[in-house]
Design a protein around this motif. Structure first.
Motif, PDB file in Angstrom:
ATOM      1  N   TYR A  77     -17.213   2.576  12.196  1.00 51.41           N
ATOM      2  CA  TYR A  77     -15.752   2.574  12.071  1.00 51.41           C
ATOM      3  C   TYR A  77     -15.300   1.130  11.956  1.00 51.41           C
ATOM      4  CZ  TYR A  77     -11.020   4.400  12.957  1.00 51.41           C
ATOM      5  OH  TYR A  77      -9.702   4.775  12.849  1.00 51.41           O
ATOM      6  N   ILE A  78     -14.876   0.709  10.746  1.00 52.59           N
ATOM      7  CA  ILE A  78     -14.499  -0.683  10.545  1.00 52.59           C
ATOM      8  C   ILE A  78     -12.993  -0.800  10.354  1.00 52.59           C
ATOM      9  CG2 ILE A  78     -16.734  -1.250   9.535  1.00 52.59           C
ATOM     10  CD1 ILE A  78     -15.384  -1.272   6.789  1.00 52.59           C
ATOM     11  N   THR A  79     -12.475  -1.961  10.698  1.00 53.63           N
ATOM     12  CA  THR A  79     -11.058  -2.277  10.547  1.00 53.63           C
ATOM     13  C   THR A  79     -10.921  -3.399   9.544  1.00 53.63           C
ATOM     14  OG1 THR A  79     -10.589  -1.623  12.828  1.00 53.63           O
ATOM     15  CG2 THR A  79      -8.964  -3.007  11.737  1.00 53.63           C
ATOM     16  N   VAL A  80     -10.189  -3.156   8.474  1.00 50.40           N
ATOM     17  CA  VAL A  80      -9.997  -4.148   7.412  1.00 50.40           C
ATOM     18  C   VAL A  80      -8.519  -4.531   7.377  1.00 50.40           C
ATOM     19  CG1 VAL A  80     -10.286  -4.662   4.966  1.00 50.40           C
ATOM     20  CG2 VAL A  80     -11.853  -3.070   6.094  1.00 50.40           C
ATOM     21  N   PRO A  81      -8.173  -5.821   7.503  1.00 52.73           N
ATOM     22  CA  PRO A  81      -6.758  -6.226   7.400  1.00 52.73           C
ATOM     23  C   PRO A  81      -6.162  -5.766   6.078  1.00 52.73           C
ATOM     24  CG  PRO A  81      -8.105  -8.041   8.215  1.00 52.73           C
ATOM     25  CD  PRO A  81      -9.058  -6.958   7.788  1.00 52.73           C
TER      26      PRO A  81
ATOM     27  N   LEU B 103       0.085  -0.522  10.158  1.00 53.03           N
ATOM     28  CA  LEU B 103       0.984  -1.590   9.734  1.00 53.03           C
ATOM     29  C   LEU B 103       0.266  -2.919   9.600  1.00 53.03           C
ATOM     30  CD1 LEU B 103       4.102  -0.773  11.928  1.00 53.03           C
ATOM     31  CD2 LEU B 103       3.787  -0.297   9.507  1.00 53.03           C
ATOM     32  N   ARG B 104      -0.862  -3.075  10.287  1.00 48.65           N
ATOM     33  CA  ARG B 104      -1.602  -4.334  10.223  1.00 48.65           C
ATOM     34  C   ARG B 104      -2.942  -4.194   9.523  1.00 48.65           C
ATOM     35  NH1 ARG B 104      -5.373  -7.588  12.150  1.00 48.65           N
ATOM     36  NH2 ARG B 104      -6.405  -5.839  13.159  1.00 48.65           N
ATOM     37  N   SER B 105      -3.589  -3.037   9.662  1.00 49.02           N
ATOM     38  CA  SER B 105      -4.940  -2.888   9.140  1.00 49.02           C
ATOM     39  C   SER B 105      -5.185  -1.454   8.682  1.00 49.02           C
ATOM     40  CB  SER B 105      -5.968  -3.271  10.213  1.00 49.02           C
ATOM     41  OG  SER B 105      -5.843  -2.424  11.341  1.00 49.02           O
ATOM     42  N   THR B 106      -6.292  -1.288   7.978  1.00 47.71           N
ATOM     43  CA  THR B 106      -6.749   0.028   7.515  1.00 47.71           C
ATOM     44  C   THR B 106      -8.087   0.332   8.159  1.00 47.71           C
ATOM     45  OG1 THR B 106      -5.587  -0.189   5.400  1.00 47.71           O
ATOM     46  CG2 THR B 106      -7.404   1.383   5.491  1.00 47.71           C
TER      47      THR B 106
ATOM     48  N   ILE C  12       0.843  -1.201   0.000  1.00 47.83           N
ATOM     49  CA  ILE C  12       0.000   0.000   0.000  1.00 47.83           C
ATOM     50  C   ILE C  12       0.874   1.246   0.000  1.00 47.83           C
ATOM     51  CG2 ILE C  12      -1.671   1.323   1.360  1.00 47.83           C
ATOM     52  CD1 ILE C  12      -2.792  -1.361   2.338  1.00 47.83           C
ATOM     53  N   PHE C  13       1.971   1.204   0.763  1.00 42.61           N
ATOM     54  CA  PHE C  13       2.856   2.353   0.879  1.00 42.61           C
ATOM     55  C   PHE C  13       3.511   2.690  -0.461  1.00 42.61           C
ATOM     56  CE2 PHE C  13       7.190   3.959   1.800  1.00 42.61           C
ATOM     57  CZ  PHE C  13       6.832   5.158   2.393  1.00 42.61           C
ATOM     58  N   PHE C  14       3.959   1.661  -1.187  1.00 42.23           N
ATOM     59  CA  PHE C  14       4.688   1.911  -2.427  1.00 42.23           C
ATOM     60  C   PHE C  14       3.755   1.999  -3.641  1.00 42.23           C
ATOM     61  CE2 PHE C  14       8.141  -0.023   0.145  1.00 42.23           C
ATOM     62  CZ  PHE C  14       9.052   1.009   0.048  1.00 42.23           C
TER      63      PHE C  14
END
Length: 363
Positions: free
Chosen positions: A241-245, A229-232, A203-205
């Motif tokens: 507010y959801i957390t997606v790996p 670093l683990r999720s978005t 995702i970063f690059f």
């Protein structure tokens, strides 16, 4: 005077001691200036490539550790000119003083050099951070700092291995093999976490999305509020507010709504099958005039189907992508204008209800 300087004390002449002392003194005296000019040279090269970087920041980060390394290097090179006194060559815990001093000197040289490398990483990270901030990538700071800390740890481990190798003459091959086996076991145990971590690098690059982008993934749509670093973390349209790996963010089909060039709206009309062709043509012309408004960038409109129950008119039109409130307002105005046009020219929608009253004839 010459005879005095040639007097021997502890297996070395006074002249040798004096030369070594002068070299060490000058080294410590001018280490700051030497480091400053070396740092200034590299700062000049960096400034020619990165115009926005302040060279003084580079000098403040690099000059001090570089000067310490230069001082240690000059001291060790100077002391190597002396002959180690045989009277001091005794052992402490089975280690000779000469060997102990060699080990200390080697350790100092390696430690100061790798300290210089670690400080250099701070400046490299500063370059990366400034570059991404200039490009508007505000959401990747945590990854930048992770890379900084991760590379620092790697540099520290390499320095430690070199100390073991050249100071203690330790065979690091077996140690590296053991660490590899342990690392493989840890990697298997943390397989899912490592997959998410690698996905965060992707995702970063690759930048399929950034903080603040509106995205749709796994039947959820919302705005990206944090990339970890683990999720978005995503604030959905329902304000949850959801957390997606991160692995799912990379592997799933992700629709970045913020990157679309236009926002599409569809128009579908089913009018009575008995409508006269002239009325249909008049209706199409009227709808085209309605769609020819400044907010609509382009549109398409056609009579697509003739069925036993209706004449089907299908169209689509496109507005600018960002303002959802304006988009909905345009849709409403278009729909109301079409309804008014149909009423004006006398065109009815297909399936319009008809009331039938059955009365009984009086006898």
């Amino acid at each position: 005077m010459k005879d005095f300087l040639q007097q021997v004390y502890l297996d070395n002449t006074l002249q040798s001691y004096l030369v070594v002392a002068v070299i060490i003194f000058l080294g410590f005296l001018f280490k700051r200036f030497i480091a400053h000019y070396i740092a200034s040279f590299f700062a000049f090269l960096i400034k020619s490539r990165y115009k926005s970087i302040d060279p003084s920041i580079f000098k403040s980060l690099i000059a001090k550790p570089l000067g310490l390394f230069i001082a240690v290097l000059i001291t060790l090179v100077a002391l190597d000119r002396l002959t180690f006194p045989s009277v001091l060559d005794f052992k402490v815990y089975k280690i000779g003083i000469k060997e102990l001093l060699r080990m200390i000197g080697t350790t100092l040289l390696i430690v100061t050099f790798f300290r210089f490398l670690i400080k250099s990483m701070d400046f490299v990270v500063l370059l990366i951070k400034n570059r991404y901030m200039q490009n508007g990538d505000q959401g990747n700071h945590q990854l930048v700092f992770f890379f900084k800390d991760f590379i620092k740890v790697v540099i520290g481990l390499i320095g430690g291995l070199l100390v073991l190798k050249y100071t203690f003459n330790y065979d690091v091959k077996g140690l590296v093999t053991g660490l590899s086996i342990v690392g493989a076991a840890i990697a298997l145990a943390l397989k899912e976490s490592l997959e998410n971590l690698i996905a965060s690098f992707i995702i970063f690059f690759d930048k399929p999305f950034q903080m603040g982008d509106a995205v749709k993934v796994n039947n959820f749509s919302g705005v990206v509020e944090k990339i970890g670093l683990r999720s978005t973390r995503i604030r959905t349209d329902a304000k949850t507010y959801i957390t997606v790996p991160n692995k799912q963010m990379v592997d799933s089909v992700l629709d970045n709504l913020s990157n679309r060039t236009q926002r599409r709206a569809d128009l579908r009309l089913e009018i009575g099958v008995d409508t006269l062709p002239a009325k249909v043509d008049e209706l199409l012309d009227g709808i085209r005039k309605i769609l020819a408004r400044p907010e609509i960038q382009n549109f398409n409109l056609f009579l697509t189907d003739i069925t036993t129950n209706a004449l089907v008119i299908v169209g689509d039109y496109y507005t600018e992508p960002k303002n959802i409130a304006k988009y909905n307002q345009v849709k409403q105005e278009v729909n109301l204008a079409v309804l008014q046009l149909m009423e004006t020219i006398g065109v009815d929608a297909a399936g319009k209800s008809t009331s039938i009253t059955i009365t009984k004839r009086a006898e």
